[in-house]
Design an enzyme around this catalytic site. Sequence first.
Site, PDB file in Angstrom:
ATOM      1  N   CYS A 195       0.814  -1.232   0.000  1.00 29.35           N
ATOM      2  CA  CYS A 195       0.000   0.000   0.000  1.00 29.35           C
ATOM      3  C   CYS A 195       0.839   1.270   0.000  1.00 29.35           C
ATOM      4  O   CYS A 195       0.380   2.314  -0.455  1.00 29.35           O
ATOM      5  CB  CYS A 195      -0.927   0.000   1.204  1.00 29.35           C
ATOM      6  SG  CYS A 195      -2.031  -1.407   1.193  1.00 29.35           S
ATOM      7  N   HIS A 245      -3.859   7.111   1.454  1.00 28.37           N
ATOM      8  CA  HIS A 245      -4.074   5.797   0.843  1.00 28.37           C
ATOM      9  C   HIS A 245      -5.488   5.342   1.181  1.00 28.37           C
ATOM     10  O   HIS A 245      -5.935   5.464   2.323  1.00 28.37           O
ATOM     11  CB  HIS A 245      -3.040   4.808   1.395  1.00 28.37           C
ATOM     12  CG  HIS A 245      -3.419   3.375   1.181  1.00 28.37           C
ATOM     13  ND1 HIS A 245      -3.755   2.888  -0.067  1.00 28.37           N
ATOM     14  CD2 HIS A 245      -3.542   2.336   2.049  1.00 28.37           C
ATOM     15  CE1 HIS A 245      -4.058   1.606   0.048  1.00 28.37           C
ATOM     16  NE2 HIS A 245      -3.946   1.247   1.315  1.00 28.37           N
ATOM     17  N   ASN A 283      -9.936  -0.547  -2.306  1.00 31.66           N
ATOM     18  CA  ASN A 283      -8.516  -0.359  -1.980  1.00 31.66           C
ATOM     19  C   ASN A 283      -7.683  -0.923  -3.137  1.00 31.66           C
ATOM     20  O   ASN A 283      -7.675  -2.134  -3.364  1.00 31.66           O
ATOM     21  CB  ASN A 283      -8.216  -1.102  -0.669  1.00 31.66           C
ATOM     22  CG  ASN A 283      -6.764  -1.004  -0.237  1.00 31.66           C
ATOM     23  OD1 ASN A 283      -5.901  -0.609  -1.015  1.00 31.66           O
ATOM     24  ND2 ASN A 283      -6.497  -1.376   1.006  1.00 31.66           N
TER      25      ASN A 283
HETATM   26  O1  UT7 Z   1      -4.531  -1.216   2.817  1.00 33.98           O
HETATM   27  C1  UT7 Z   1      -3.655  -1.785   3.727  1.00 33.98           C
HETATM   28  C2  UT7 Z   1      -4.043  -1.489   5.093  1.00 33.98           C
HETATM   29  N1  UT7 Z   1      -5.324  -2.072   5.397  1.00 33.98           N
HETATM   30  C3  UT7 Z   1      -6.062  -1.540   6.321  1.00 33.98           C
HETATM   31  O2  UT7 Z   1      -5.701  -0.532   6.870  1.00 33.98           O
HETATM   32  C4  UT7 Z   1      -7.342  -2.225   6.666  1.00 33.98           C
HETATM   33  C5  UT7 Z   1      -7.571  -2.156   8.131  1.00 33.98           C
HETATM   34  N2  UT7 Z   1      -8.718  -2.927   8.615  1.00 33.98           N
HETATM   35  C6  UT7 Z   1      -9.990  -2.676   8.238  1.00 33.98           C
HETATM   36  O3  UT7 Z   1     -10.248  -1.823   7.410  1.00 33.98           O
HETATM   37  C7  UT7 Z   1     -11.095  -3.430   8.939  1.00 33.98           C
HETATM   38  O4  UT7 Z   1     -10.559  -4.169  10.009  1.00 33.98           O
HETATM   39  C8  UT7 Z   1     -11.888  -4.392   8.009  1.00 33.98           C
HETATM   40  C9  UT7 Z   1     -12.738  -3.569   7.053  1.00 33.98           C
HETATM   41  C10 UT7 Z   1     -10.935  -5.274   7.247  1.00 33.98           C
HETATM   42  C11 UT7 Z   1     -12.825  -5.267   8.814  1.00 33.98           C
HETATM   43  O5  UT7 Z   1     -13.699  -4.483   9.592  1.00 33.98           O
HETATM   44  P1  UT7 Z   1     -13.869  -4.769  11.143  1.00 33.98           P
HETATM   45  O6  UT7 Z   1     -14.843  -3.777  11.637  1.00 33.98           O
HETATM   46  O7  UT7 Z   1     -12.498  -4.756  11.778  1.00 33.98           O
HETATM   47  O8  UT7 Z   1     -14.529  -6.220  11.170  1.00 33.98           O
HETATM   48  P2  UT7 Z   1     -13.985  -7.584  11.801  1.00 33.98           P
HETATM   49  O9  UT7 Z   1     -12.886  -8.140  10.984  1.00 33.98           O
HETATM   50  O10 UT7 Z   1     -13.745  -7.386  13.261  1.00 33.98           O
HETATM   51  O11 UT7 Z   1     -15.231  -8.519  11.648  1.00 33.98           O
HETATM   52  C12 UT7 Z   1     -16.464  -8.237  12.329  1.00 33.98           C
HETATM   53  C13 UT7 Z   1     -17.511  -9.241  11.915  1.00 33.98           C
HETATM   54  C14 UT7 Z   1     -17.035 -10.699  12.007  1.00 33.98           C
HETATM   55  O12 UT7 Z   1     -18.144 -11.486  12.411  1.00 33.98           O
HETATM   56  P3  UT7 Z   1     -18.325 -11.932  13.945  1.00 33.98           P
HETATM   57  O13 UT7 Z   1     -17.096 -12.739  14.283  1.00 33.98           O
HETATM   58  O14 UT7 Z   1     -18.426 -10.654  14.727  1.00 33.98           O
HETATM   59  O15 UT7 Z   1     -19.593 -12.724  13.924  1.00 33.98           O
HETATM   60  C15 UT7 Z   1     -16.682 -11.058  10.589  1.00 33.98           C
HETATM   61  O16 UT7 Z   1     -16.784 -12.436  10.334  1.00 33.98           O
HETATM   62  O17 UT7 Z   1     -17.863  -9.054  10.541  1.00 33.98           O
HETATM   63  C16 UT7 Z   1     -17.725 -10.295   9.819  1.00 33.98           C
HETATM   64  N3  UT7 Z   1     -17.307  -9.983   8.454  1.00 33.98           N
HETATM   65  C17 UT7 Z   1     -18.169  -9.744   7.462  1.00 33.98           C
HETATM   66  N4  UT7 Z   1     -19.507  -9.704   7.412  1.00 33.98           N
HETATM   67  C18 UT7 Z   1     -20.078  -9.410   6.223  1.00 33.98           C
HETATM   68  C19 UT7 Z   1     -16.040  -9.875   7.975  1.00 33.98           C
HETATM   69  N5  UT7 Z   1     -16.074  -9.551   6.676  1.00 33.98           N
HETATM   70  C20 UT7 Z   1     -17.380  -9.471   6.327  1.00 33.98           C
HETATM   71  C21 UT7 Z   1     -18.053  -9.172   5.129  1.00 33.98           C
HETATM   72  N6  UT7 Z   1     -19.393  -9.147   5.128  1.00 33.98           N
HETATM   73  N7  UT7 Z   1     -17.371  -8.881   4.003  1.00 33.98           N
END
Ligand code: UT7
Length: 335
Positions: A115, A262, A292
């Site tokens: 990135c 980014h 992204n």
């Molecule tokens: O570009 C390089 C740098 N990258 C970044 O800076 C990205 C940084 N991280 C993020 O942007 C976020 O952490 C994400 C967008 C990747 C994820 O969001 P989050 O709010 O941290 O969600 P999470 O991973 O904690 O997941 C929460 C819930 C989980 O379900 P449970 O365990 O709470 O039941 C996941 O399984 O959301 C679920 N989940 C989804 N649900 C629907 C994960 N992905 C999805 C999805 N659709 N696509």
Amino acid sequence: MYNSKITGLGYYVPENVVTNNDLTQWMDTNDEWIQERTGIKERRWIDPKTGDNTSNMGAKAARIAIERAGLTKDDIDFIIFATLSPDMYFPGGGVRVQDLLDMPTIGALDVRNQCSGFIYSLSVADQFIKTGMYKNVLVIGSENHSGGLERSTRGRGVTVIFGDGAGAAVLSRSEAQGKGILSSHLHSEGKHAKELALEGPSTGRWVPEIIKENDPNDVSYYPHMNGQFVFKHAVVRFSEAIIEGLQTNNLQATDIDMLIPHQANLRISQFVQKKFGLSDDKVHNNIMKYGNTTAASVIIALTEAWELGKIKGNDLVVLAAFGSGFTWGSVIIRW
Ligand code: UT7
């Protein structure tokens, strides 16, 4: 000593739009979750029938940037190509662009910084120009994510975020003092390498091994991310890199005319915007449309902001990125 300034910008994204609803044909996800957690509404994914790939998207963006710089391909002295999704394991994309653009036998360097790849590449180009070695350097960021994402519910945490596209800039020698790239700031923290990575195929996880094991639970050849861990580091490192850039140049947050973060997550951009007290017209985000695009994200957003007339002569433009590695950095530009 010479200065360097951006003289041409261009970007190219595939025509094929994939909406959040479109993703539900492959995985259990929904528009509401994706928009709320990331800000993304749609992204571009290459339609394989078009023949687009990482190198030729980079070449398409480069043609536009070179023309807008008022140059021809023969004026370019060096190519720097950033991607995490090259067409081939080796060689990299830089030489492919050299060939696609029918350029003379100039040098081509590939940068592997995910990135922050474009930030690193711009910094390298800046050094080549400031030392007098080159006059015009072509800097490209390009990604074909869709070719390697896991299109299933197991992969949804990563797959919904990434999009394809390319951007390019021509960085040229300038005699004007106090203009162009004022400084660049590069950092890494390799102990977190596995928090956002694709581990195989690599020499640590080679293809025959993956095939031999034939393990349905093996996801080593798909990108994986510890999302919350990455998020927490991103907001801190983004801010540090911007502060470092401002302090080096004796500037304040109030001096920023345009911040190009980014496009990792709209919530990260909004956090940074709030931290530096920037109004909406001083930050350009386009993650809603493109997702992204990793090494392409900063240069696509910069080009778009410039095309929209959001960047004017003498503006202070700040580029900042954070991502896999971890690697992060900033570039401070007086336009
Ligand atoms: O570009 C390089 C740098 N990258 C970044 O800076 C990205 C940084 N991280 C993020 O942007 C976020 O952490 C994400 C967008 C990747 C994820 O969001 P989050 O709010 O941290 O969600 P999470 O991973 O904690 O997941 C929460 C819930 C989980 O379900 P449970 O365990 O709470 O039941 C996941 O399984 O959301 C679920 N989940 C989804 N649900 C629907 C994960 N992905 C999805 C999805 N659709 N696509």
